[in-house]
Design a protein around this motif. Sequence first.
Motif: not given
Length: 353
Positions: A201-220
């Motif tokens: 779950r830590t591995i999956v959570g880290a991947r999700i957080v990284a993907t969300l951060l990339i998406a927020f950077v794209q949006t900005a």
Amino acid sequence: MTAFMALAAAILRGFIRDRTSVFFAIVFPLMFLVLFGAIFTDTGASKIDLVQVGDVALVDDLPAGAKQAWDDTFDVTRETDLDAAIAEVRKGDADVAIEQRGDTLIAHYTETDQVRAAMTQGALDAFVNGANIAATGQPPTYELQVVRVEDESLKVIDFVTPGLLGWAIAMSAAFGAATTLQGWRQSKLLRRLQLSPVPTRTIVGARIVATLLIAFVQTAIFLGLGTVAFGLTLSGAWWMAVPLVACGTLCFMALGLFAGAIAKTTEGAVNVANFLVLPMAFLSGSFFPLDGAPQWLQVISKAMPLRHLNDAMLDVMVRGESPSTAIVPMLILLAFAAALTLIAARLFRWDTV
């Protein structure tokens, strides 16, 4: 928490160092925004190219107000030879050629562009009807007043940006998840992570957080560039795009996991993700509106998650709808994410089979 932060940071560093990933996640979608912005910035309704053959009394005798409206509608050039004027229309150098025979105004037009032809006929018909009313001396019984429902400051780029942003989010999340899963599987990193003391779950959570951060950077970047370079206008509820982007990212990340689960190579995972996302972008209004599409195509489009993401972002970012209008689309996106994740988990394999 230390392992979680270390994994998330490692994933982000890997993304930044991978020039191909950065290009297709950020630079490639921005190229479309710049292209569409350059095309649609400061564009108004273009005039109709009209060739006037000889003297046309209907036009020459228009009153001052009507003559101004005529000049605002048509870009007029004069010609004495009817055949030459018709040849210009046939070649596409003009939209219509007009001549007057007695009390009849004759318009020679082309059906090559049917939308343009309909606009031309409608405009000419309006001026002919106005001239007939003026000739009778009777004022019209009814009057048409048109009112735009959106803010008058909105431009075409305001309506294009949400769809392009939705496509960028979908492509980045889906391709990132698909290639990561297959890349880790082929390099045996996935198996080593399984055997490490770090919980799954830590591995999956880290991947999700990284993907969300990339998406927020794209949006900005999208919103910043659109606002500064092309005059993008956002409505008061634009901030609701942030949770929408988060839900859309989770949905298309699950789609990428599905693509990575069923493919046996990284190239295969990319192809599957591309096969799913690219047609969806065209059928979900990312590049052009679907208002004129057949009903059966509308039904298919509304069964796709990207359509709900695009429409919801358009509502809150441009149309000025309340934040609550995004709740149902967010629930739909999360339902897609849950269903695709369950399917991907069922098909998941730690090693390449």
